[in-house]
Design an enzyme around this catalytic site. Sequence first.
Site, short mmCIF file in Angstrom:
data_model
loop_
_atom_site.label_atom_id
_atom_site.label_comp_id
_atom_site.label_asym_id
_atom_site.label_seq_id
_atom_site.Cartn_x
_atom_site.Cartn_y
_atom_site.Cartn_z
N GLY A 286 1.12 -1.60 0.13
CA GLY A 286 0.11 0.11 0.11
C GLY A 286 0.52 1.03 -0.20
O GLY A 286 0.70 2.71 -0.93
N ASP A 287 2.10 1.41 0.72
CA ASP A 287 2.34 2.55 0.71
C ASP A 287 3.62 2.97 -0.61
O ASP A 287 3.55 3.89 -1.32
CB ASP A 287 4.39 2.44 1.60
CG ASP A 287 3.64 1.87 3.13
OD1 ASP A 287 2.23 2.45 3.29
OD2 ASP A 287 4.36 0.79 3.86
N ALA A 288 4.27 0.92 -1.15
CA ALA A 288 4.50 1.28 -2.40
C ALA A 288 3.30 1.94 -3.32
O ALA A 288 3.86 3.61 -4.45
CB ALA A 288 4.99 -0.06 -3.23
#
Length: 332
Positions: A286-288
């Site tokens: 999700g961060d990526a």
Amino acid sequence: MGNPLLDISSVVDEEFLQKYDIKLNNAILAEDKHLPMYDEMASKYNVEYIAGGATQNSIRVCQWMLQIPGATSYMGCIGKDKFGEEMKKNSKLAGVNVHYREDETAPTGTCAVCVVGGERSLIANLSAANCYKSEHLKRPENWALVEKAKYFYIAGFFLTVSPESILLVAEHAAANNKVFMMNLSAPFICEFFKDQQEKALPYMDYVFGNETEARTFAKVHGWETDNVEEIAIKISQWPKASGTHKRITVITQGADPVVVAEDGKVKSFPVILLPKEKLVDTNGAGDAFVGGFLSQLVQEKPIEECVRAGCYASHVIIQRSGCTYPEKPDFS
């Protein structure tokens, strides 16, 4: 701005999850019962130490996608220790302009990443990350970064640490027609930091999150729906502090399509599917996605391109351990 944490990552087993009462695909703050697990992981399993923390992951991925050194800046609090030094070295190598506050007493925060069958669970022991103070943000050399920036991204996790710092940046963005973005980040943020989240929400021009977080947000606000598309629209229609930008909600759903809500309408975009045997772990996916998305947004590309870049970045990250990436992106 966010919580810089060192990920202590390992494949564990079901027994370990049960022992420490851990659910997959979740993120929580460590309680006393979790504290022994960090040492147990290190002694029992093959652990990797990877620079992490949700916001820092997104910014590093954005920086990697852009390939322009110093295009991004980051603030958070670390300890004066070996892990903190490691973090500084890592971030500088990644090309991010980091201005850490260094705490004299607390150790650098850590996050246990427990992986079973490629799915991850996160248990964060914030330590120094919890010691960030808005005084650090207000220092001329740090506030100068805020003045210079055109886009701001802060994961929801930072709401537990310094809501005051978040609002300082949010108000600056609104007053100067800049873009301010946050992430729902975890069900516990939507549940237990509801007031802090609601104070920041009017300033958010983009809201990111996954399907579990979106459904928790809806439940907490008494919306009688489980439908992610409906929830995304309702979040995008929440009142705004400034009328310059309309709010866009972007919800990822693992292997299912990404949902984007704006102007009362929803678009969905399929993700790049990955055969199960190629999945290493979902840590940082999700961060990526956010990092890839931001890399195109700051170049004023259309939303389709932002989503495509987000999907590309998360596709790369889930085939590697933690939020790590090859030397150069292969995104055209």
